[in-house]
Each structure stands twice: as structure tokens, then as C-alpha cells.
Design an enzyme around this catalytic site. Sequence first.
Site, PDB file in Angstrom:
ATOM      1  N   ARG A   1     -10.398 -11.503   1.674  1.00 34.25           N
ATOM      2  CA  ARG A   1     -11.200 -12.579   1.101  1.00 34.25           C
ATOM      3  C   ARG A   1     -10.454 -13.907   1.136  1.00 34.25           C
ATOM      4  NH1 ARG A   1     -11.613  -9.165  -4.401  1.00 34.25           N
ATOM      5  NH2 ARG A   1     -11.352  -7.521  -2.851  1.00 34.25           N
TER       6      ARG A   1
ATOM      7  N   LYS B   1       0.849  -1.194   0.000  1.00 36.54           N
ATOM      8  CA  LYS B   1       0.000   0.000   0.000  1.00 36.54           C
ATOM      9  C   LYS B   1       0.887   1.248   0.000  1.00 36.54           C
ATOM     10  CE  LYS B   1      -3.987  -1.846   2.556  1.00 36.54           C
ATOM     11  NZ  LYS B   1      -4.988  -1.637   1.505  1.00 36.54           N
TER      12      LYS B   1
HETATM   13  N1  BES Z   1      -8.221  -3.771   4.319  1.00 34.36           N
HETATM   14  C1  BES Z   1      -8.331  -3.364   2.962  1.00 34.36           C
HETATM   15  C2  BES Z   1      -9.613  -2.583   2.694  1.00 34.36           C
HETATM   16  C3  BES Z   1      -9.638  -1.156   3.154  1.00 34.36           C
HETATM   17  C4  BES Z   1      -9.028  -0.179   2.399  1.00 34.36           C
HETATM   18  C5  BES Z   1     -10.329  -0.797   4.274  1.00 34.36           C
HETATM   19  C6  BES Z   1      -9.089   1.141   2.792  1.00 34.36           C
HETATM   20  C7  BES Z   1     -10.389   0.516   4.666  1.00 34.36           C
HETATM   21  C8  BES Z   1      -9.766   1.489   3.929  1.00 34.36           C
HETATM   22  C9  BES Z   1      -8.341  -4.578   2.048  1.00 34.36           C
HETATM   23  O1  BES Z   1      -7.566  -5.638   2.456  1.00 34.36           O
HETATM   24  C10 BES Z   1      -7.792  -4.112   0.734  1.00 34.36           C
HETATM   25  O2  BES Z   1      -6.648  -3.743   0.709  1.00 34.36           O
HETATM   26  N2  BES Z   1      -8.610  -4.139  -0.311  1.00 34.36           N
HETATM   27  C11 BES Z   1      -8.201  -3.701  -1.591  1.00 34.36           C
HETATM   28  C12 BES Z   1      -8.761  -4.639  -2.625  1.00 34.36           C
HETATM   29  C13 BES Z   1      -8.251  -4.413  -4.006  1.00 34.36           C
HETATM   30  C14 BES Z   1      -6.786  -4.775  -4.078  1.00 34.36           C
HETATM   31  C15 BES Z   1      -9.054  -5.238  -4.956  1.00 34.36           C
HETATM   32  C16 BES Z   1      -8.733  -2.289  -1.815  1.00 34.36           C
HETATM   33  O3  BES Z   1      -9.868  -2.005  -1.411  1.00 34.36           O
HETATM   34  O4  BES Z   1      -7.985  -1.462  -2.322  1.00 34.36           O
HETATM   35 MN    MN Z   2      -5.540  -5.427   1.830  1.00 34.45          MN
END
Ligand code: BES
Ligand code: MN
Length: 500
Positions: free
Chosen positions: A354, A280
Site C-alpha cells: 500500500r 516475515k
Molecule cells: N505481499 C504481502 C501479502 C501476501 C502475504 C501475499 C501472503 C501472499 C501471501 C504483503 O506485503 C503483506 O505482507 N501484507 C501483510 C499486511 C499486514 C502486515 C497488515 C499481511 O498480509 O500479512
Molecule cells: Mn509485505
Amino acid sequence: MEFSIKSGSPEKQRVACVVVGVYENRRLSAPARIIDQASGGYLSEILRRGDMDGKAGSTLLLHHVPETLSDRVLLVGLGKEREFREKQYRDAVRAAVKTLDETGATEAALYLTEEAVRRRDQPWRVEQAVLVAMEAQYRFDQMKSKLEGEPRRPLRKLILAVSRRGLLPQGEAAAARGLAIAAGMKLAKDLGNLPGNVCTPGYLAEQGRLLAKEHGLEVEVLERADIEKLGMGSFLSVAKGSDEPPKFIILQHKGGGKKDKPLVLVGKGITFDSGGISLKPGADMDEMKYDMSGAAAVLGAMKAAAMLGLPLNVVGLIPTCENLPSGRANKPGDIVTSMSGQTIEILNTDAEGRLILCDALTYAERFEPAAVVDIATLTGACVIALGHVASGLMANDEGLARELLHAGETAYDRCWQLPLWDDYQEQLKSNFADMANIGGRPAGTITAACFLARFTKKYDWAHLDIAGTAWKSGKEKGSTGRPVPLLVHFLAGRAGQGKG
Ligand code: BES
Ligand code: MN
Ligand code: ZN
């Protein structure tokens, strides 16, 4: 804080403080009018002089109001009477508690619970008053070496007024429900607010054990070797990028009959989500310590269910690990085999929630559940779609979806349904495995749920995406304890208690 329910006239309360509302344009609420009459127009006179206008958020503390038995009377501005809804009611109770915390009064009788709130009844107002009061006093100072800004004489006892004696039993039940929800929310908030180096998978497992001991729940914690034996290849693939060992926590509240099928709650327990190799960006990455908020909500809801002694069986399942980059971490393109036997091409290691949930959902089958609800901070897309107000809801059963929508509405912890149509499944196609773990940018919240739906075909299932509702960013950064209220109302509804 302690709560009790009472019916009786405000001027006759022998307490440190009586709290009554004033609407805008100096309109006295009914309890304020009673005090005004008893005191020979003392309140009207103060309003006439312009010391209190009834604007939302304003307060005025009075001492020795004539012909009243309390030491003080606190006036709380309620805003325009026509616009007095749920939010205004909660804001007024919050303003009252915060003001009382600053006064010498440690005990007060709250009459705001008698104000009419559209489409809400007395038990709702009592439950919300308890929740808001507990929330107003919540502090997270476990990690500070010195306490700062602690009120010297905080409010300790709050008497909640109901307008007639006949409402006392319902009021008491509502207060008990409020207290149980508040306790569950506090647990969830504390866990969410703890940093990733303290709140590890091992720490969550320990909390599960403590909770079980305190409330007579059954608990089992599966270690890496057990998880391997079960064939949870998808969950383990995320866990192996970190040095912290993963845990799979199983909690059971057995309040129902032996043959009653349980409700299963599954919570995402990523104690820190760096994204893994699909790292990230750095800004605000600290907030990914909240990525175990689904797990925390499951623990909170189980605590409340136990405190209320709900007559039903509830199972809590928590897969928990960290998502970190390392030489052993998942790489984009890796293919793993889930416990269900289905294979998954990991195109983005940041879609890890997931990957751990799918194996927990397969594990849930062995309980022959009445229904399964998973709770997860799953997608940033959900924050874009619904903001920080509603949690995302998707389900493979309309009845279950409606139940959760209704529970969220009564709890004032709302969710909003998104479609889970098969048409979206196309986006998860993989050239090399049974499915990919991402579905591209369009409808990211829905395709995440579509992924999970491939593992929940054997039972009624709903998914709550709490990415936007489980915590607040900005100045008041912190965990919210949501959706514990929604879950407790859902469970209570299934147990035939309250109004769902
Ligand atoms: N934990 C995150 C989701 C999240 C992101 C929660 C920002 C709160 C704020 C999750 O594991 C994630 O990183 N999801 C990705 C999925 C994508 C790679 C398809 C996302 O939402 O960017
Ligand atoms: Mn994630
Ligand atoms: Zn995550």
C-alpha cells in the site's frame, strides 16, 4: 501452438488425430456418434468391450478407425453429462492436449469445442480451449541448465471445431482473443516465476521497454531522482531499504482518440518482499518473489491489448522496488509523507504494498482517467477469505465493480466483492500521523483497500487483491498468470468488443 477454426464433419478431417468426447456410462457425444455411424459402430463396440468408460480424465487413442480420413481418433472421457460445466470442460481439453503431446500426432482437430457447457456459448468454448491448450504446454525452464521431460513430438497445430459455418467469424475472434490473453499470461507467468535476484526492478523496467518496442507502446521509466522530485515519499521509504534502485514504469497503449480518457492499470511491483524490519517468518518466504504479480499482470494485459489493437487508451503504472531490512530501511513508528501530502505512520514495514501503491495512485490523477484499477498481491488475509479461487474486489464505484465482476465471470477468472464501507476507516487511525499503514487483524483485506481509498477520491477506482490467485503453492508451485484474462475482458468490454 497454432490454432484455426473449422466447421465440418469429424470423419472427414484429413488430420493426424480427431478428438471427440465420451460421457460416462458410455454415452457418445454428438461428434463421436457421427464417427461411430460412419465406421459401422466401431466406437460403440470398443465401449461395449469396456476399454473406455467415459470417466472424466480418461483417454483412449485409436488408430485406423474405419471410414475416417484421420490417422487417429482420440476419445476423451467427459464424466457425467449432467455435471459437465466449465471446470470439466477445461479439464477435458487439458487431458486431450497432454495426451496428444505424448503421441506422434503434431496436428489435431478438437471436437470438444462442440460440447454444450451450461450458460456458455461457442466463442467462450473456443477461447477457453486456446487458453487451456497454451497453459498445458507452458513450461518454465529458463533457469534449468538441462531440459527434462520435454515431449519429443509436441502438438503444434490445433484445429477447433465449430458446429456450423455461421459460427466461424465469432470463433476466429474468440481464438484471437484467447491467443492474446495466453501471450499476456505467459509473460506474467515468466516474470512471476523468475527469482528475485533476476527479476529485479531494473529487470521489470527492461521488460517494459522491450514490450513497448515489440508492440508499439509508449514507455517511460522514472529513476530514483525523478521519483524524489515527484515527492513520492511513501514509495521511496520502502525502496531505500534495498540496494536495488527503484523504478516507476509508465506504459501507454494509445488505441483510442486523442481526447478519450484512458483506463489506468496500476500494478504492485515488489520484486521480493521479506517484510523488511517487520521480517516475515522463514517458511515459504521464497514465495514472496511473486509479490510483483500485479505488475506482471499489468504488463500482460497491456501486451494483450496491443496484440488485439483495442480501440481505447490504456495507461500502465508500475511502482517497483524490493522490501528488505537494512540500516536504511523503514522502521516501525517511522512517519513518511506521501505524494498526496498525507502523512503515514508505518506501524508494520510488511504492509509495504500500500505504501508504494498510494503514490502511484496519486500519480494516476494526471491522466484524468476514465477509471483506475490497481492489481496487487496485497494481503494474506485475502487468501484466508477467498482462497485460491477468487480475487478480492473492492471499489469506490458500483458500476465499475459490476463491470469487473462481469469481466471475471466471462473470462472464467473470477473476483468477489468485499465492502469498502467508511466504518472500516476507523481502524487506520494514528495518534501521530494522518493514518497508520495497518488496521489490525480484523478485515485485513478491507482495511488495506481503505488505506488505498484515501488516495483515489478524484476518480472511479477499483482494487483487485490477487494474493490468493496469482500463484499456486505446493507441488505445482508457480505463477498462474491471473488476473490477465479478467483485465483483458474488462478492457475489451470498454472497447465495445466481445461481450466484456
Ligand atoms: N505481499 C504481502 C501479502 C501476501 C502475504 C501475499 C501472503 C501472499 C501471501 C504483503 O506485503 C503483506 O505482507 N501484507 C501483510 C499486511 C499486514 C502486515 C497488515 C499481511 O498480509 O500479512
Ligand atoms: Mn509485505
Ligand atoms: Zn508485499
